[in-house]
Design an enzyme around this catalytic site. Sequence first.
Site, PDB file in Angstrom:
ATOM      1  N   GLY B  15       0.804  -1.114  -0.049  1.00  0.00           N
ATOM      2  CA  GLY B  15      -0.084   0.087  -0.089  1.00  0.00           C
ATOM      3  C   GLY B  15       1.065   1.139   0.016  1.00  0.00           C
ATOM      4  O   GLY B  15       1.716   1.196   0.553  1.00  0.00           O
ATOM      5  N   ASP B 145       1.404   1.514   8.792  1.00  0.00           N
ATOM      6  CA  ASP B 145       0.844   0.563   9.779  1.00  0.00           C
ATOM      7  C   ASP B 145       1.775   0.606  11.235  1.00  0.00           C
ATOM      8  O   ASP B 145       1.760   0.118  11.920  1.00  0.00           O
ATOM      9  CB  ASP B 145       0.581  -0.779   9.489  1.00  0.00           C
ATOM     10  N   MET B 189      -7.155   3.464   9.448  1.00  0.00           N
ATOM     11  CA  MET B 189      -6.630   1.960   9.001  1.00  0.00           C
ATOM     12  C   MET B 189      -5.659   1.519  10.018  1.00  0.00           C
ATOM     13  O   MET B 189      -5.030   1.990  11.347  1.00  0.00           O
ATOM     14  CB  MET B 189      -5.784   2.451   7.938  1.00  0.00           C
ATOM     15  N   GLU B 246      -9.858   0.331  12.168  1.00  0.00           N
ATOM     16  CA  GLU B 246     -10.607  -0.855  11.467  1.00  0.00           C
ATOM     17  C   GLU B 246     -10.698  -2.326  11.806  1.00  0.00           C
ATOM     18  O   GLU B 246     -11.405  -3.022  11.564  1.00  0.00           O
ATOM     19  CB  GLU B 246     -10.411  -0.706   9.861  1.00  0.00           C
TER      20      GLU B 246
END
Lengths: 417, 417
Positions: B15, B145, B189, B246
Amino acid sequence: MNKLKGAAIIGQSGGPTSVINASAAGVFLEALNQPNVTKVYGAAHGIRGILNEEFYDINQEDIKELELLKTTPSSSIGSVRYKLKDLNVDDSEYKKLLEVFKKYDIRYFFYNGGNDSMDTCNKISKFMKNSGYECYCMGVPKTIDNDLAVTDHCPGYASAAKYVATTLMELKCDATVYDTPMVAVVEIMGRNAGWLTAAAQLAVYKGAGPDLIYLPEIPFDLDKFYADVEKKYKENNGQVIIAVSEGIKTKEGKYVPELVADSIAVDAFGHKQMGGTAQVLADLLKNKLNVKVRPIEFSLIQRCAQHLASKVDVEEAFNAGREAVKAATSGITDYMIGFKRHMDNGVYSCEYIKVPLEEVANAEKTVPLEWINKDGTGLTQAYVDYALPLIQGDAAAPLEDGLPRFAKLKKVFVDKK
Amino acid sequence: MNKLKGAAIIGQSGGPTSVINASAAGVFLEALNQPNVTKVYGAAHGIRGILNEEFYDINQEDIKELELLKTTPSSSIGSVRYKLKDLNVDDSEYKKLLEVFKKYDIRYFFYNGGNDSMDTCNKISKFMKNSGYECYCMGVPKTIDNDLAVTDHCPGYASAAKYVATTLMELKCDATVYDTPMVAVVEIMGRNAGWLTAAAQLAVYKGAGPDLIYLPEIPFDLDKFYADVEKKYKENNGQVIIAVSEGIKTKEGKYVPELVADSIAVDAFGHKQMGGTAQVLADLLKNKLNVKVRPIEFSLIQRCAQHLASKVDVEEAFNAGREAVKAATSGITDYMIGFKRHMDNGVYSCEYIKVPLEEVANAEKTVPLEWINKDGTGLTQAYVDYALPLIQGDAAAPLEDGLPRFAKLKKVFVDKK
């Protein structure tokens, strides 16, 4: 020259913008400097704060914090959505306002908002005049919708437009990163006027915009929409970004969620699951194209993204507040400050004009149809030329710990009389 | 000192982030300066581009545009989500890679991504070594992340964290503007690691954050959630902002949308309408509290919002790319560049370290449980102290026409041999 001494009050009304506080700063700082303004009040939650006699004492605030309001989003003294009743139906609220104005010797009234708020300002202005109470009422414009009549544009619009264009450019970089199909439907605010969605064209102009743009000014046709998307889907190897105004509707006047209302899903509680425009279009496209379609809503972020505020917008919003105070204290009443555009050899400048309140109250200005391309899926260069001067410059809040340092007001309530 | 001459190639994988191109810029610019690098290639769409022999010729790019990559979000040469098969199951792709490396004399291989990508890099590195083909393989970290093992933090995290914190501060200004109830659920996220959602605590630290924060590190309990929200609802006159990852899930391992899966709505096409975490929680709360609840998803915007990039993050991402090239060209292979934090009298600095690829391949680092408050609804000061140095400084792209000027690469394909 008006020499009437008295207190000044401002109310903020309607949906927030990145620069509504900049206008408040303009009113506060100018009013504090005016010799005939004895006191400066901020109404808590607009007209409701005046009716309830809930005012903040702005004279007790630090000037430094008032300056920081220029780069603090939303409405620091609280906003409201409140429509005064028709005077002929019920005059009790008007009488209450007059009583409050008299009690606190309020002689200068400023109301900052969109067309509903200008209607409120207009009604109050007329009532005070007819009551024989000497009071100077001025509207200060504000709306990301950019739909106020007469004025060339509205404070708040350019910053939201800059957010829309910048974020779409970034999304284009993100959404086209894989060599697999990717369809995104991006929903942008604007119920009847497509001004904010039109800002997507600025991203197109910079070579990184959405492929299709739909405004509420053009009746929405689902079959044509499918055909438009399928065409782009083929041309772009399955990568299509679509910008839609939340307010697009069919020629019969149906909003997108209403198109599927008959067959709409019902949740566990028996409620109809009426998605937003992007969600419904994404569901429809998913079914039609049989690919993943991502709905993206800019939601509240687009109207409060102060970190992308336009410098031109912040300065004009501030000046609109100042000009309103200058006008009122020099004896002018019953007008809104508006903007007139001048282009001199390609150099933009803004003239502050006075627009009669009744001309803006409840009126709505939409995007000129001749600025929308024949296909109804984009804007012409005329729009780009209109918008570009407005979004210039960076006016993000100063950073503290790497994060915005917004104004911290003391918000001391004035003792009720 | 390694004197092996040969071509260098970099692939971008996984990503996008705001700074993955900054790392690419570091690799490109350093590799172009290394005397033993004969050619610099960019693989189109990561490992797939190498398998397909689709490389961009970076030697043909303008240095100015390569410099602009530092402030261009997402992956300019294309990304991919592609996992190589287990070598013992199928070695055909490995053999193809070796063939391509030999054909184009690739001696320096850089792979930029998260833990899956480090797994790919590790596999290739080991295969090349076992094949006796002299080749220097280095991983360059990247992930919003922040979940890579060993390294103190990951490029891309700080910019996304800055976006989350800044936007939540702005949303707080916006959402508390009326004197009426307003509940918002903001989805951030992070599937298994709550690092990005933890950034909401930075907004709390600045006095304008959400009221409740839920990370996937703590099992999610719907009844406790209701109780938490109802308590805040009463305390705050109905104004509650909730930040959720999420990836929050119950102790049985069910994600939020799965909690309502039995009673889930079915749309007109018979598909289950499985909303995102924010949407489902908003629906549940709406029913429980009988008030309007607004779900807000930061969606793709949070990972590509370059306009809020952290200067520290951009510099470290760039340096990670440079350090990888310096290491490889000096004869080091089979490592990822990692970050080691130093605090000297409160001044942060970053040391670039080498982490064995096998230690980061597929490993996942979550937020330490002792950094989460007892209530499971926020973070401690330890997290704030960890994150603050990383989000410092502004590194937005230069403006042109008031909008970001991103890099424009020529992207000339290398002739296939």
